[in-house]
Motif scaffolding. Structure first.
Motif, PDB file in Angstrom:
ATOM      1  N   ASP A   1       0.574  -1.181  -0.288  1.00 48.09           N
ATOM      2  CA  ASP A   1       0.655  -0.220  -0.295  1.00 48.09           C
ATOM      3  C   ASP A   1       0.865   1.281  -0.039  1.00 48.09           C
ATOM      4  O   ASP A   1       1.578   1.587   0.937  1.00 48.09           O
TER       5      ASP A   1
ATOM      6  N   GLU B   1      -4.246   1.289  -3.125  1.00 45.71           N
ATOM      7  CA  GLU B   1      -5.851   2.138  -2.438  1.00 45.71           C
ATOM      8  C   GLU B   1      -5.889   3.032  -1.559  1.00 45.71           C
ATOM      9  O   GLU B   1      -6.599   3.885  -1.102  1.00 45.71           O
ATOM     10  N   ASN B   2      -4.302   3.471  -0.750  1.00 46.72           N
ATOM     11  CA  ASN B   2      -4.365   4.539  -0.677  1.00 46.72           C
ATOM     12  C   ASN B   2      -3.386   6.087  -1.088  1.00 46.72           C
ATOM     13  O   ASN B   2      -3.005   6.843  -0.710  1.00 46.72           O
TER      14      ASN B   2
ATOM     15  N   HIS C   1      -5.200  -8.864  -0.155  1.00 47.05           N
ATOM     16  CA  HIS C   1      -5.786  -7.768   0.840  1.00 47.05           C
ATOM     17  C   HIS C   1      -6.199  -7.831   1.617  1.00 47.05           C
ATOM     18  O   HIS C   1      -7.582  -8.655   1.884  1.00 47.05           O
TER      19      HIS C   1
ATOM     20  N   HIS D   1      -2.739  -4.382   2.625  1.00 54.94           N
ATOM     21  CA  HIS D   1      -3.827  -3.995   3.573  1.00 54.94           C
ATOM     22  C   HIS D   1      -3.243  -3.598   4.994  1.00 54.94           C
ATOM     23  O   HIS D   1      -3.643  -2.857   5.662  1.00 54.94           O
TER      24      HIS D   1
ATOM     25  N   HIS E   1      -0.706  -2.599   5.837  1.00 49.85           N
ATOM     26  CA  HIS E   1       0.439  -1.889   6.085  1.00 49.85           C
ATOM     27  C   HIS E   1       2.288  -2.349   6.857  1.00 49.85           C
ATOM     28  O   HIS E   1       2.986  -1.216   6.908  1.00 49.85           O
TER      29      HIS E   1
HETATM   30 FE   FE2 Z   1      -4.338   0.718   2.453  1.00 50.40          FE
END
Ligand code: FE2
Ligand code: FE2
Length: 260
Positions: free
Chosen positions: A8, A39-40, A151, A176, A178
Motif C-alpha cells: 500500500d 488503495e491509499n 488484501h 492491507h 501496512h
Molecule cells: Fe491500505
C-alpha cells in the motif's frame, strides 16, 4: 520474470518513494514488471484519475487495490476505463471495475488477480478461495505466471490461502495491514509467498496516519478525521519475486526495504 510487488502506497510520501526507488531498483535488480497496491495512493484514501495517471508515468505496470479503493467518488467515473487498475475480484456481480487481468511485459505474458480476505473485513464479498479457482482456470489458458495480491487483515487467512494455491499461483503477496511481515517463503510446491509487503509512507505514523489522530480515536473512542502523516522519514517496502517462465514457479523471493 522478475516481478516487484509494492504494498500500500500512502499518499504523497508513498508516491515520492516510488519516484525515487523504482528507477534505482530497475538498475540494481532489473525487475521486469512492477505491481503496486494503490488503495491509499491519493491522500491516503482511494485513487483519483490524476494519481492513476501519475503512477502510470512512474512506470507502474499493474495497480491492485482493496477496501479503500471506493473512498473517492471519482473512482466510479474512471475505473471501468483504467486498464491497469484492479479491484478485488470477489466483490459481487455489479460492482464496477475488474478483479484480474492479463498483461505483457518484456515479451512475457502474466496474469494478476486481486482478492480480498473475509476475516475481520466488513465487505460483502464472495469467498476468495472459490473465486481464485475460477479465475485461475481462465488465466491458465494464456499463461502459467499467476500473481495474486491477497488484501486481507488476518495472517492466518493469508497463510491458508497461500497453501491452498501452492503450486498453482506463481506468487502471493499480502497487503492491507501496512505492516511488513518477515515470513517470505517459497512454499512446498513453488508459490512465492509473503503475508504482507507493508506500506510505503512515513514510518513514524500509525499505518500512515498522523499518530495523534489515531491515538485520540483509540484512547477516547471518538470519531476523528484521519490525515496522512507527511513529515518524517519515508520507508519503501517491496518484495521481489523471480519466477521461472517455463514452470510458473518462484525461484527466489527477497524483501526490499529502503529509506528516503
Ligand atoms: Fe491500505
Ligand atoms: Fe485495505
Amino acid at each position: 520474470m522478475r516481478i516487484l510487488a509494492v504494498g500500500d502506497i500512502i499518499g504523497k510520501p508513498g508516491r515520492k518513494a516510488l519516484r525515487e526507488f523504482l528507477p534505482q531498483l530497475k538498475d540494481e535488480i532489473a525487475y521486469d514488471a512492477v505491481i503496486v497496491n494503490v488503495e491509499n495512493a491519493a491522500g491516503g484514501f482511494g485513487l483519483t484519475q490524476k494519481v492513476y495517471e501519475e503512477l502510470l508515468e512512474l512506470g507502474v505496470d499493474v495497480m491492485t487495490s482493496g477496501n479503500h479503493i471506493w473512498d473517492r467518488k471519482e473512482i466510479y467515473s474512471f475505473i471501468d476505463d483504467a486498464h491497469n487498475l484492479l479491484r478485488p475480484a470477489n466483490y459481487p456481480e455489479g460492482v464496477p471495475g475488474r478483479g484480474f487481468g492479463i498483461f505483457k511485459k518484456n515479451g512475457v505474458v502474466f496474469g494478476v488477480i486481486n482478492l480480498m480476505g473475509k476475516v475481520f473485513m466488513e465487505c460483502n464479498l464472495e469467498n476468495p478461495f472459490g473465486v481464485f479457482d475460477e479465475i485461475y482456470e481462465e488465466i491458465r489458458k494464456e499463461t502459467n505466471i499467476v500473481v495474486v495480491d491477497f488484501h486481507a487483515e488476518a495472517t492466518s487467512e493469508k497463510w491458508a490461502f497461500g497453501i491452498y494455491v501452492d503450486g498453482r499461483a506463481s506468487a502471493v503477496f499480502g497487503t492491507h495491514t501496512h505492516i511488513p511481515t518477515a515470513d517470505e517463503f517459497i512454499l512446498k510446491k513453488g508459490t512465492g509467498y509473503v503475508s504482507d509487503v507493508g506500506m510505503s509512507g512515513v514510518w513514524y505514523s500509525v499505518i500512515g496516519v498522523k499518530p495523534a489522530q489515531a491515538i485520540e480515536r483509540l484512547k477516547l473512542g471518538v470519531p476523528r478525521r484521519f490525515e496522512v502523516e507527511e513529515k518524517g522519514q519515508v520507508v519503501f517496502n517491496a518484495v521481489l519475486f523471480d519466477i521461472d517462465e517455463s514452470t510458473g514457479k518462484t525461484i527466489s523471493i527477497e524483501r526490499i526495504k529502503r529509506f528516503l
